[in-house]
Design an enzyme around this catalytic site. Structure first.
Site, PDB file in Angstrom:
ATOM      1  N   PHE A 191       5.363  -2.101  -2.107  1.00  0.00           N
ATOM      2  CA  PHE A 191       3.928  -1.907  -1.881  1.00  0.00           C
ATOM      3  C   PHE A 191       3.740  -1.411  -0.451  1.00  0.00           C
ATOM      4  CE2 PHE A 191      -0.302  -2.899  -0.513  1.00  0.00           C
ATOM      5  CZ  PHE A 191      -1.080  -2.566  -1.607  1.00  0.00           C
ATOM      6  N   ASP A 235       8.354  -0.982   6.986  1.00  0.00           N
ATOM      7  CA  ASP A 235       6.955  -1.381   6.832  1.00  0.00           C
ATOM      8  C   ASP A 235       6.849  -2.882   7.081  1.00  0.00           C
ATOM      9  OD1 ASP A 235       4.480  -2.187   5.906  1.00  0.00           O
ATOM     10  OD2 ASP A 235       4.587  -1.105   4.006  1.00  0.00           O
ATOM     11  N   LYS A 243      -2.346  -6.412   9.534  1.00  0.00           N
ATOM     12  CA  LYS A 243      -2.585  -7.811   9.156  1.00  0.00           C
ATOM     13  C   LYS A 243      -2.640  -8.756  10.362  1.00  0.00           C
ATOM     14  CE  LYS A 243      -1.128  -7.545   4.328  1.00  0.00           C
ATOM     15  NZ  LYS A 243      -2.352  -7.998   3.661  1.00  0.00           N
ATOM     16  N   THR A 264     -11.360   9.257  13.593  1.00  0.00           N
ATOM     17  CA  THR A 264     -12.409   8.898  14.559  1.00  0.00           C
ATOM     18  C   THR A 264     -12.039   7.677  15.384  1.00  0.00           C
ATOM     19  OG1 THR A 264     -14.137   9.839  13.158  1.00  0.00           O
ATOM     20  CG2 THR A 264     -14.833   8.244  14.823  1.00  0.00           C
TER      21      THR A 264
END
Length: 486
Positions: free
Chosen positions: A205, A313, A344, A368
Site C-alpha cells: 500500500f 516507504d 503520519k 501550492t
C-alpha cells in the site's frame, strides 16, 4: 511496579499499574464502555447528519477530542477506549499532549500557523532554519535533501516523479532538453513522456493517488474502476511463524521473490523500463507482512546492479514505533536507500533524498503548499519529547510486553490466533479467518480497546510512543476475555 503478564500459568490474567511516566498522569485508570454498542446513539445521530453531505461508510464513531487524553480516545457517547490504533498510526504522543499545547502559545508560532504560505514561492524567513534544525535532525543517515509535502500519497507520488526525472537525466546526460521532448510530453507520448515504470510488491500500500495507486495492491476496493499503469508487480515473501522454526522456508521465500524481481526488471526493459522499486519495511495495510534484513539488503543490491532507485516507504513505519526512528535502520543496508518517504507521525509528508534526485529545473516537483510550517512546529516539539523522555527505549520495553503477551495468547488459543510478529509496538497477529478477525475487533471495542485490521485476517497494533507496559497488560487482559467469549 511493573505489570506482570501471568496467563501462561493461570486461567486468569492480572495486571498492576506501574508508576505512570511519559506524560500519562492525567489518563483514566482504565477503559470504560457505557453504551451497549459502538457507535452509540449520539454517534449514530451525528453520522446521519454527516451523511447528508459526505460519504460515511468508513466512520466507526465520532470522537470527543476535547476530552481525549494520552493513550485514551473518548467518543461522544462517553465511551473511553484505550487506543492502540491511533488514527491509523499517526498520533506519536497520544491525545492532547501538554507540550504540544504550548507550541502555539508563542505568538510567532501562532502567526506561522495562521499565515500559511505557498512554500515553493513565498516561504517564511524561519523556513530554512526549521528544515535544518527539525527535519535534517531526523533524516535517514546519508540523505541530505528534503522535499516536503502534505500526506503519504502525495509524498510517494512526487517521489516517483523525482525518480523518473533522475532516471531520464542519467540517460540524457548533460544535453539540454529538446524541442521534441517539450512538445511530445504535452500530448502524453515519448520521448517527453517516456515509457517507464516503478516496480512494487503484491500486498503493498503506497497511497490512493493515480501513480501511487498503481503500486498499491492490498485491497480491491482501493483500485476498482480506476485506470492503472502497466507496471511490474513482484511477489512479497510470505513467512511462516515462529521465524526461528521456519528459517529454511522463509529463506526460500526471500530467494524466490528476489529472483522474481530481477526477472521482472528484465522483462520490462523493452517496454516500460523499471526506474525504481518501492517497498515498505513492513507491509502495513496489506497485512503487516515482514521481510528479513537479508531480503532488503539483497533488494538494494539488485537496484544498484540494474541502475535503478530504491524507495523505502516509511509513511506508516517511520517515527519510532518499531523501536528505531526509521524501520529500515533494522536492516543494516549497504548505505542509505535512494529515497525515503514519510508522513503520519511526522505530521506532514515528504521525502528524504540526495542531490541526484533534485530536478535541474524549477516547478517540476511543485504544488501550492509544499508542506505546512505549522506542522513542522509541532514536529519540532514531538522530536524533543521523544528524545527527552527516551520514548524509543519505552517502545522497546512496552513492545516486548505486548509481543510476549500476544505470543502467550497464541499458545492458549491456537485455534483462533497465530503468527504474532513485528518490531517494537508495531505488531500484528493473525486470526483463523476474516469473520473471526472482524468479530474480535468489534468485541475488543466493546471491552474498551480500539484497534484495527489489516490484510484479510490480521489485527494490527499501532499504539502511541507513550504506550507503556501497564497499557500493554490492559490490552492483553481484555483481549483474553474476548477470546474466552468466542
Amino acid at each position: 511496579m511493573r505489570s506482570l503478564w501471568l496467563n501462561t500459568l493461570t486461567k486468569q490474567s492480572l495486571y498492576r499499574l506501574s508508576t505512570k511516566r511519559y506524560s500519562t498522569n492525567n489518563e483514566p485508570k482504565e477503559p470504560v464502555v457505557k453504551t451497549k454498542s459502538i457507535p452509540g446513539p449520539k454517534s449514530i445521530e451525528l453520522k446521519k447528519q454527516l451523511d447528508s453531505v459526505q460519504a460515511t461508510g468508513t466512520i466507526q464513531f465520532f470522537a470527543d477530542y476535547e476530552k481525549s487524553i494520552g493513550n485514551y480516545i473518548y467518543d461522544v457517547d462517553g465511551n473511553v477506549l484505550l487506543d492502540v490504533y491511533t488514527q491509523i498510526s499517526s498520533v506519536p504522543l497520544g491525545y492532547n499532549h501538554p507540550r504540544l499545547f504550548k507550541v502555539f502559545n508563542n505568538e510567532q508560532n501562532l502567526k506561522t500557523l495562521i499565515n500559511r504560505p505557498a512554500l515553493g514561492v513565498f516561504p517564511g524567513k524561519e523556513w530554512p532554519d526549521k528544515l535544518h534544525s527539525v527535519l535534517s535532525s531526523i533524516a535517514p543517515k546519508g540523505l541530505n535533501k528534503i522535499t516536503t509535502m502534505m500526506c503519504g500519497s502525495c509524498s510517494n507520488e512526487n517521489a516517483y516523479k523525482s525518480i523518473f526525472i533522475w532516471y531520464q537525466n542519467k540517460l540524457r546526460g548533460n544535453t539540454p532538453l529538446t524541442e521534441q521532448e517539450k512538445t511530445s510530453c504535452m500530448i502524453n507520448i515519448p520521448p517527453g513522456a517516456p515509457k517507464l515504470s516503478i516496480l512494487s510488491f503484491k500486498g503493498a500500500f503506497h497511497g490512493r493517488t493515480l501513480g501511487a495507486l498503481s503500486t498499491t495492491h492490498s485491497k480491491y476496493i482501493h483500485k476498482l474502476d480506476v485506470p492503472s499503469f502497466d507496471w511490474p508487480i513482484a511477489s512479497f515473501p510470505e513467512y511462516k511463524y515462529p521465524l526461528e522454526e521456519n528459517v529454511q522456508h522463509n529463506k526460500k521465500e526471500d530467494e524466490k521473490c528476489l529472483s522474481e524481481v530481477q526477472d521482472l526488471i528484465q522483462q520490462y526493459a523493452s517496454k516500460n523500463p523499471v526506474a525504481g522499486i518501492v517497498v515498505e519495511p513492513i507491509q502495513s495495510e496489506g497485512g503487516d507482512n515482514e521481510a528479513s534484513p537479508e531480503f532488503f539488503r539483497s533488494l538494494q543490491a539488485i537496484c544498484k546492479k540494474n541502475g535503478i532507485a530504491l524507495l523505502i516507504d516509511e509513511v506508516q513505519t517511520g517515527g519510532g514505533s518499531t523501536g528505531k526512528f526509521w524501520a529500515h535502520e533494522h536492516f543494516e543496508l549497504d548505505g542509505p536507500p535512494d529515497v525515503v518517504t514519510f508522513s503520519k507521525k511526522l505530521q506532514l509528508g515528504g521525502y528524504f533524498h540526495n542531490d541526484d534526485f533534485l530536478p535541474n529545473e524549477p516547478y517540476r516537483i511543485f504544488n501550492t503548499w509544499m508542506g505546512d510550517p505549522g506542522k513542522v512546529l509541532l514536529l519540532e516539539e514531538i522530536v524533543k519529547v521523544i528524545q527527552e523522555e527516551k520514548l524509543l527505549a519505552n517502545v522497546a520495553v512496552a513492545g516486548k510486553v505486548l509481543k510476549n503477551g500476544l505470543l502467550s495468547l497464541e499458545k492458549e488459543f491456537p485455534h483462533i490466533l497465530n503468527s504474532t510478529r513485528g518490531r517494537g509496538t508495531f505488531l500484528a497477529i493473525n486470526c483463523t479467518n476474516t469473520k473471526v478477525r472482524d468479530q474480535i475487533i468489534g468485541a475488543l471495542k466493546l471491552h474498551g480497546i480500539q484497534t484495527g485490521g489489516c490484510g484479510d485476517i490480521s489485527i494490527r497494533f499501532r499504539p502511541a510512543l507513550i504506550f507503556q507496559e501497564y497499557h500493554a497488560n490492559i490490552v492483553l487482559d481484555r483481549f483474553r476475555k474476548v477470546l474466552q467469549s468466542i
